[in-house]
Scaffold this motif. Structure first.
Motif, PDB file in Angstrom:
ATOM      1  N   SER A 186       0.824  -1.217   0.000  1.00  0.00           N
ATOM      2  CA  SER A 186       0.000   0.000   0.000  1.00  0.00           C
ATOM      3  C   SER A 186       0.855   1.264   0.000  1.00  0.00           C
ATOM      4  CB  SER A 186      -0.956  -0.007   1.199  1.00  0.00           C
ATOM      5  OG  SER A 186      -0.249   0.212   2.411  1.00  0.00           O
ATOM      6  N   ILE A 187       2.024   1.190   0.593  1.00  0.00           N
ATOM      7  CA  ILE A 187       2.948   2.328   0.538  1.00  0.00           C
ATOM      8  C   ILE A 187       3.511   2.474  -0.868  1.00  0.00           C
ATOM      9  CG2 ILE A 187       5.164   3.227   1.363  1.00  0.00           C
ATOM     10  CD1 ILE A 187       4.556   1.870   4.066  1.00  0.00           C
ATOM     11  N   SER A 188       3.828   1.362  -1.503  1.00  0.00           N
ATOM     12  CA  SER A 188       4.480   1.420  -2.825  1.00  0.00           C
ATOM     13  C   SER A 188       3.593   2.069  -3.877  1.00  0.00           C
ATOM     14  CB  SER A 188       4.892   0.016  -3.278  1.00  0.00           C
ATOM     15  OG  SER A 188       3.794  -0.733  -3.741  1.00  0.00           O
ATOM     16  N   VAL A 189       2.278   1.882  -3.801  1.00  0.00           N
ATOM     17  CA  VAL A 189       1.401   2.432  -4.844  1.00  0.00           C
ATOM     18  C   VAL A 189       1.233   3.944  -4.730  1.00  0.00           C
ATOM     19  CG1 VAL A 189       0.143   0.269  -5.064  1.00  0.00           C
ATOM     20  CG2 VAL A 189      -0.790   2.074  -3.595  1.00  0.00           C
ATOM     21  N   THR A 190       1.712   4.529  -3.650  1.00  0.00           N
ATOM     22  CA  THR A 190       1.637   5.991  -3.503  1.00  0.00           C
ATOM     23  C   THR A 190       2.843   6.679  -4.125  1.00  0.00           C
ATOM     24  OG1 THR A 190       2.774   6.031  -1.349  1.00  0.00           O
ATOM     25  CG2 THR A 190       0.385   5.714  -1.325  1.00  0.00           C
ATOM     26  N   ARG A 191       3.723   5.897  -4.776  1.00  0.00           N
ATOM     27  CA  ARG A 191       4.955   6.432  -5.356  1.00  0.00           C
ATOM     28  C   ARG A 191       5.108   5.942  -6.789  1.00  0.00           C
ATOM     29  NH1 ARG A 191       8.579   4.323  -0.218  1.00  0.00           N
ATOM     30  NH2 ARG A 191       7.782   5.806   1.310  1.00  0.00           N
ATOM     31  N   MET A 192       5.784   6.725  -7.607  1.00  0.00           N
ATOM     32  CA  MET A 192       6.079   6.316  -8.970  1.00  0.00           C
ATOM     33  C   MET A 192       7.255   5.347  -8.998  1.00  0.00           C
ATOM     34  SD  MET A 192       3.977   7.578 -11.159  1.00  0.00           S
ATOM     35  CE  MET A 192       4.916   7.268 -12.651  1.00  0.00           C
ATOM     36  N   GLY A 193       7.250   4.491 -10.010  1.00  0.00           N
ATOM     37  CA  GLY A 193       8.395   3.622 -10.228  1.00  0.00           C
ATOM     38  C   GLY A 193       8.191   2.225  -9.678  1.00  0.00           C
ATOM     39  N   ALA A 194       9.122   1.352 -10.034  1.00  0.00           N
ATOM     40  CA  ALA A 194       9.077  -0.042  -9.590  1.00  0.00           C
ATOM     41  C   ALA A 194       9.908  -0.188  -8.322  1.00  0.00           C
ATOM     42  CB  ALA A 194       9.564  -0.959 -10.702  1.00  0.00           C
ATOM     43  N   GLN A 195      11.206  -0.416  -8.468  1.00  0.00           N
ATOM     44  CA  GLN A 195      12.060  -0.551  -7.289  1.00  0.00           C
ATOM     45  C   GLN A 195      12.083   0.724  -6.452  1.00  0.00           C
ATOM     46  OE1 GLN A 195      15.853  -2.084  -8.723  1.00  0.00           O
ATOM     47  NE2 GLN A 195      14.754  -3.536 -10.006  1.00  0.00           N
ATOM     48  N   ALA A 196      11.975   1.863  -7.109  1.00  0.00           N
ATOM     49  CA  ALA A 196      12.010   3.141  -6.390  1.00  0.00           C
ATOM     50  C   ALA A 196      10.858   3.288  -5.409  1.00  0.00           C
ATOM     51  CB  ALA A 196      11.987   4.300  -7.391  1.00  0.00           C
ATOM     52  N   SER A 197       9.761   2.554  -5.654  1.00  0.00           N
ATOM     53  CA  SER A 197       8.577   2.716  -4.805  1.00  0.00           C
ATOM     54  C   SER A 197       8.602   1.836  -3.558  1.00  0.00           C
ATOM     55  CB  SER A 197       7.315   2.393  -5.610  1.00  0.00           C
ATOM     56  OG  SER A 197       7.219   0.999  -5.864  1.00  0.00           O
ATOM     57  N   ALA A 198       9.543   0.902  -3.485  1.00  0.00           N
ATOM     58  CA  ALA A 198       9.564  -0.045  -2.363  1.00  0.00           C
ATOM     59  C   ALA A 198       9.905   0.663  -1.057  1.00  0.00           C
ATOM     60  CB  ALA A 198      10.575  -1.147  -2.638  1.00  0.00           C
ATOM     61  N   PRO A 199       9.126   0.450  -0.006  1.00  0.00           N
ATOM     62  CA  PRO A 199       9.373   1.125   1.270  1.00  0.00           C
ATOM     63  C   PRO A 199      10.495   0.474   2.064  1.00  0.00           C
ATOM     64  CG  PRO A 199       7.487  -0.321   1.505  1.00  0.00           C
ATOM     65  CD  PRO A 199       7.909  -0.402   0.060  1.00  0.00           C
ATOM     66  N   HIS A 200      11.042   1.218   3.014  1.00  0.00           N
ATOM     67  CA  HIS A 200      12.004   0.673   3.974  1.00  0.00           C
ATOM     68  C   HIS A 200      11.252   0.204   5.226  1.00  0.00           C
ATOM     69  CE1 HIS A 200      14.650   3.018   1.322  1.00  0.00           C
ATOM     70  NE2 HIS A 200      15.610   2.195   1.718  1.00  0.00           N
ATOM     71  N   ARG A 201      11.919  -0.620   6.011  1.00  0.00           N
ATOM     72  CA  ARG A 201      11.283  -1.260   7.173  1.00  0.00           C
ATOM     73  C   ARG A 201      10.699  -0.226   8.142  1.00  0.00           C
ATOM     74  NH1 ARG A 201      11.519  -6.904   8.558  1.00  0.00           N
ATOM     75  NH2 ARG A 201      10.369  -7.164  10.488  1.00  0.00           N
ATOM     76  N   ASN A 202      11.449   0.878   8.338  1.00  0.00           N
ATOM     77  CA  ASN A 202      10.999   1.858   9.329  1.00  0.00           C
ATOM     78  C   ASN A 202       9.751   2.639   8.890  1.00  0.00           C
ATOM     79  OD1 ASN A 202      12.092   3.538   7.413  1.00  0.00           O
ATOM     80  ND2 ASN A 202      13.675   4.410   8.719  1.00  0.00           N
ATOM     81  N   GLU A 203       9.324   2.465   7.648  1.00  0.00           N
ATOM     82  CA  GLU A 203       8.126   3.154   7.158  1.00  0.00           C
ATOM     83  C   GLU A 203       6.848   2.369   7.450  1.00  0.00           C
ATOM     84  OE1 GLU A 203       8.588   5.301   3.215  1.00  0.00           O
ATOM     85  OE2 GLU A 203      10.140   3.756   3.045  1.00  0.00           O
ATOM     86  N   ILE A 204       7.007   1.119   7.832  1.00  0.00           N
ATOM     87  CA  ILE A 204       5.829   0.258   8.028  1.00  0.00           C
ATOM     88  C   ILE A 204       5.497   0.166   9.513  1.00  0.00           C
ATOM     89  CG2 ILE A 204       4.859  -2.037   7.685  1.00  0.00           C
ATOM     90  CD1 ILE A 204       6.715  -2.348   5.303  1.00  0.00           C
ATOM     91  N   GLN A 205       4.301   0.577   9.852  1.00  0.00           N
ATOM     92  CA  GLN A 205       3.840   0.467  11.245  1.00  0.00           C
ATOM     93  C   GLN A 205       3.250  -0.918  11.418  1.00  0.00           C
ATOM     94  OE1 GLN A 205       1.175   3.784  11.788  1.00  0.00           O
ATOM     95  NE2 GLN A 205       2.863   5.192  12.255  1.00  0.00           N
TER      96      GLN A 205
END
Length: 301
Positions: A281-300
């Motif tokens: 759900s975080i990745s779809v708020t960003r453009m790109g493929a690999q660039a959109s992948a979140p880091h661990r600290n972004e996930i609650q």
């Protein structure tokens, strides 16, 4: 605890154009933003898993060209083990042409290049390490014969195999019994089951048909609705967080990378799917493929 993840799959360079709408046959559209970045389902899933603190080794096949060299450099910057990546002197690296419209829907055309030549022979030097992994995660942008060989080998060595059956294609019947977890989206689940999915009841029927082929756990990803989980004892829908999507290109790949990390860490399947839904759900708020992948600290979580 062994948490090592082997991801075996494709690596592409994505060329992306944003447009108001997706073109119809014969239609030319003057697009907006253009950007080029690394992609391919295997590579996307590897980056997603690595950013979530996964201990990741990626095996793919690239051309001996600028795209291949750039991809390997980027994998290493993400902390991914690249020692088993194969270079193909005869074929170019894979390329994907992606159009994304204003509703975040996309259409993708892939020239597989070296990805289509990844064979079991290319994997021989990694068999010891694969046999010692916690998880092997694969997709279908490499030859199905290679996927089947790896699944048989990994399963025989008690390594859990996660298969993301994308893009959809016919699979050999013998493959399913070597898969611990399969993660089709709606269209892929329809193809694998022969069931048209239009509500929760039909999704459950489709999942059960796929499970009867010999798979341990079926997880059907249903976009912004979340994911349906079917095991021997569980039939449950995990809802996805509500977000405003701008690009869904790699949502499935981020889901699978996150799922592999959570399963490798020993989380129960429902918790693992919840974690994966949050990452996607975080990745779809960003453009790109690999660039959109979140880091661990972004996930609650």
């Amino acid at each position: 605890m062994n948490t090592s993840i082997f991801i075996i799959g494709s690596s592409n360079t994505d060329m992306v154009i944003k447009t108001d709408h997706l073109p119809q046959p014969g239609e030319t559209i003057l697009g907006g933003t253009f950007f080029m970045n690394p992609g391919g389902k295997g590579a996307n899933q590897a980056v997603a898993a690595a950013r979530l603190n996964g201990k990741v080794t990626l095996i793919c096949k690239t051309g001996n060209d600028i795209f291949g060299k750039q991809s390997i450099q980027l994998f290493e910057e993400e902390g991914i083990n690249t020692q088993f990546i194969v270079s193909d002197d005869k074929n170019p690296s894979g390329v994907a042409l992606i159009t994304v419209d204003k509703n975040a829907d996309n259409c993708i055309t892939v020239a597989s290049g070296a990805n289509a030549t990844l064979t079991p022979k290319d994997l021989e030097k990694a068999t010891k390490e694969i046999a010692g992994a916690a998880i092997v995660l694969m997709q279908l942008e490499i030859p199905v014969e290679t996927v089947s060989w790896v699944a048989t080998f990994a399963s025989a060595n008690n390594v859990k195999v996660i298969l993301n059956p994308a893009p959809a294609c016919e699979l050999p019947v013998t493959l399913f019994k070597n898969i611990a977890i399969i993660t089709p989206n709606k269209k892929e689940a329809e193809m694998l089951s022969g069931i048209s999915i239009n509500d929760m009841g039909s999704a459950i029927r489709a999942a059960n048909i796929i499970k009867q082929k010999g798979v341990g756990i079926v997880i059907i990803t249903l976009g912004d609705k979340g994911a349906l989980v079917v095991t021997d004892t569980i039939t449950e829908m995990i809802t996805a967080p509500l977000v405003e999507a701008v690009d869904t290109t790699a949502a499935g790949d981020v889901f699978n990378g996150a799922l592999a990390v959570a399963i490798a860490e020993g989380l129960p399947v429902l918790d693992a799917v919840t974690f994966a839904c949050k990452a996607a759900s975080i990745s779809v708020t960003r453009m790109g493929a690999q660039a959109s992948a979140p880091h661990r600290n972004e996930i609650q979580f």
